[in-house]
Design a protein around this motif. Structure first.
Motif, PDB file in Angstrom:
ATOM      1  N   PRO A 112       0.817  -1.225   0.000  1.00  0.00           N
ATOM      2  CA  PRO A 112       0.000   0.000   0.000  1.00  0.00           C
ATOM      3  C   PRO A 112       0.850   1.273   0.000  1.00  0.00           C
ATOM      4  O   PRO A 112       0.504   2.261  -0.653  1.00  0.00           O
ATOM      5  CB  PRO A 112      -0.812  -0.125   1.291  1.00  0.00           C
ATOM      6  CG  PRO A 112      -0.892  -1.589   1.544  1.00  0.00           C
ATOM      7  CD  PRO A 112       0.427  -2.134   1.097  1.00  0.00           C
ATOM      8  N   ARG A 113       1.992   1.261   0.716  1.00  0.00           N
ATOM      9  CA  ARG A 113       2.838   2.455   0.743  1.00  0.00           C
ATOM     10  C   ARG A 113       3.491   2.691  -0.611  1.00  0.00           C
ATOM     11  O   ARG A 113       3.595   3.828  -1.076  1.00  0.00           O
ATOM     12  CB  ARG A 113       3.882   2.328   1.846  1.00  0.00           C
ATOM     13  CG  ARG A 113       4.774   3.567   1.961  1.00  0.00           C
ATOM     14  CD  ARG A 113       5.539   3.573   3.267  1.00  0.00           C
ATOM     15  NE  ARG A 113       4.685   4.010   4.359  1.00  0.00           N
ATOM     16  CZ  ARG A 113       4.577   3.401   5.535  1.00  0.00           C
ATOM     17  NH1 ARG A 113       5.289   2.330   5.769  1.00  0.00           N
ATOM     18  NH2 ARG A 113       3.782   3.869   6.469  1.00  0.00           N
ATOM     19  N   GLU A 115       2.283   1.982  -3.402  1.00  0.00           N
ATOM     20  CA  GLU A 115       1.240   2.416  -4.332  1.00  0.00           C
ATOM     21  C   GLU A 115       0.675   3.786  -3.973  1.00  0.00           C
ATOM     22  O   GLU A 115      -0.221   4.294  -4.644  1.00  0.00           O
ATOM     23  CB  GLU A 115       0.102   1.384  -4.350  1.00  0.00           C
ATOM     24  CG  GLU A 115       0.532   0.024  -4.913  1.00  0.00           C
ATOM     25  CD  GLU A 115      -0.553  -1.031  -4.774  1.00  0.00           C
ATOM     26  OE1 GLU A 115      -1.506  -0.790  -3.995  1.00  0.00           O
ATOM     27  OE2 GLU A 115      -0.450  -2.077  -5.432  1.00  0.00           O
ATOM     28  N   ILE A 117      -1.072   4.433  -1.354  1.00  0.00           N
ATOM     29  CA  ILE A 117      -2.327   4.298  -0.610  1.00  0.00           C
ATOM     30  C   ILE A 117      -2.114   4.594   0.860  1.00  0.00           C
ATOM     31  O   ILE A 117      -2.960   5.197   1.530  1.00  0.00           O
ATOM     32  CB  ILE A 117      -2.901   2.876  -0.781  1.00  0.00           C
ATOM     33  CG1 ILE A 117      -3.218   2.616  -2.261  1.00  0.00           C
ATOM     34  CG2 ILE A 117      -4.135   2.672   0.080  1.00  0.00           C
ATOM     35  CD1 ILE A 117      -3.616   1.186  -2.554  1.00  0.00           C
ATOM     36  N   LEU A 118      -0.970   4.185   1.375  1.00  0.00           N
ATOM     37  CA  LEU A 118      -0.642   4.384   2.779  1.00  0.00           C
ATOM     38  C   LEU A 118       0.487   5.399   2.858  1.00  0.00           C
ATOM     39  O   LEU A 118       1.531   5.230   2.239  1.00  0.00           O
ATOM     40  CB  LEU A 118      -0.210   3.057   3.418  1.00  0.00           C
ATOM     41  CG  LEU A 118       0.111   3.066   4.909  1.00  0.00           C
ATOM     42  CD1 LEU A 118      -1.137   3.410   5.709  1.00  0.00           C
ATOM     43  CD2 LEU A 118       0.657   1.709   5.340  1.00  0.00           C
ATOM     44  N   THR A 119       0.275   6.455   3.621  1.00  0.00           N
ATOM     45  CA  THR A 119       1.289   7.496   3.753  1.00  0.00           C
ATOM     46  C   THR A 119       1.688   7.642   5.218  1.00  0.00           C
ATOM     47  O   THR A 119       1.130   6.996   6.098  1.00  0.00           O
ATOM     48  CB  THR A 119       0.762   8.837   3.229  1.00  0.00           C
ATOM     49  OG1 THR A 119      -0.414   9.197   3.974  1.00  0.00           O
ATOM     50  CG2 THR A 119       0.417   8.749   1.755  1.00  0.00           C
ATOM     51  N   SER A 125      -2.580   0.222   9.473  1.00  0.00           N
ATOM     52  CA  SER A 125      -2.964  -0.071   8.090  1.00  0.00           C
ATOM     53  C   SER A 125      -4.429  -0.456   8.022  1.00  0.00           C
ATOM     54  O   SER A 125      -4.919  -1.222   8.849  1.00  0.00           O
ATOM     55  CB  SER A 125      -2.111  -1.218   7.538  1.00  0.00           C
ATOM     56  OG  SER A 125      -2.563  -1.594   6.254  1.00  0.00           O
ATOM     57  N   ARG A 127      -5.453  -1.877   5.355  1.00  0.00           N
ATOM     58  CA  ARG A 127      -5.408  -2.883   4.300  1.00  0.00           C
ATOM     59  C   ARG A 127      -4.912  -4.200   4.912  1.00  0.00           C
ATOM     60  O   ARG A 127      -3.717  -4.489   4.899  1.00  0.00           O
ATOM     61  CB  ARG A 127      -4.480  -2.396   3.184  1.00  0.00           C
ATOM     62  CG  ARG A 127      -4.662  -3.038   1.820  1.00  0.00           C
ATOM     63  CD  ARG A 127      -4.230  -4.453   1.827  1.00  0.00           C
ATOM     64  NE  ARG A 127      -4.121  -5.054   0.518  1.00  0.00           N
ATOM     65  CZ  ARG A 127      -3.964  -6.349   0.333  1.00  0.00           C
ATOM     66  NH1 ARG A 127      -3.929  -7.171   1.363  1.00  0.00           N
ATOM     67  NH2 ARG A 127      -3.857  -6.836  -0.872  1.00  0.00           N
TER      68      ARG A 127
END
Length: 218
Positions: A112-113, A115, A117-119, A125, A127
């Motif tokens: 996710p990071r 991509e 999506i996760l910052t 998370s 996800r």
């Protein structure tokens, strides 16, 4: 805590009874609580002077204060102590447990990071990693089940709140004990493993002075 009093007495002897109690309460909370402790709950964490005493106590046993999300505190291994233990081969997790933990971290955090999506710099998370994503040809179903139990018991992973598609997992609270430097190293390694051709991976390699072309094995 009683066993440590002789070690800590030189740091505590000049404090008032109230300040001593507040420092000891904060020390016990960050050292033994399962989750990071809210700063507002304890004077030993709110007050900068008292918090400095907590940090000194932790240093005597190879630990350090770790600030979490700007409002909470926990304790983790000092970076130098962690490096020394690693150099000596200290490793509390089995190979299978480490493999399952890495899979959870890759699917819930690293991918996710990478991509976008996760910052941020957190292990939280939204996800979760599903059981299907944890299936590999090298780890049997029984080995995986036992590894998940051990990792949950250790607080390294936890069940996500959504069970609609069966059990799924996200990082556990014990990962919050990593210092910022240790956290960055682990997150960088996970991203390089999960998405070696991503822009974030390229930035990581550039930061560490390791120029690797896209498609080259890392």
């Amino acid at each position: 805590m009683t066993d440590h009093h002789a070690l800590f007495d030189p740091l505590l002897q000049d404090l008032s009874d109230r300040s001593r109690d507040e420092v000891l309460a904060a020390f016990s909370a960050v050292q033994y609580a399962a989750h990071p402790v809210a700063e507002v709950q304890l004077a030993g964490l709110r007050d900068v002077t008292l918090r400095r005493q907590v940090q000194r106590m932790l240093k005597l046993i190879g630990r350090t204060l770790v600030h979490v999300d700007g409002t909470h505190w926990t304790a983790g291994y000092d970076d130098d102590i962690a490096a020394s233990l690693a150099a000596q081969g200290w490793q509390p997790l089995s190979v299978i447990d480490r493999a399952v933990l890495v899979l959870v971290l890759i699917h819930s955090v690293a991918i996710p990071r990478s991509e976008g999506i996760l910052t941020g710099d957190s292990w939280k998370s939204a996800r979760p990693t599903t059981v299907d994503e944890l299936r590999t040809t090298r780890i049997s179903g029984e080995e995986r089940r036992l590894a998940l139990q051990r990792l949950r018991a250790a607080g390294l992973i936890q069940l996500s709140g959504d069970h609609s598609g069966g059990p799924s997992y996200v990082p556990g609270p014990q990962l919050q004990r990593l210092t910022p430097a240790a956290r960055r190293r682990l997150q960088d390694q996970l991203i390089l493993a999960a998405a070696p051709a991503s822009p974030i991976a390229e930035a990581i390699r550039a930061r560490h002075g390791v120029p690797v072309e896209v498609g080259e094995e890392v």
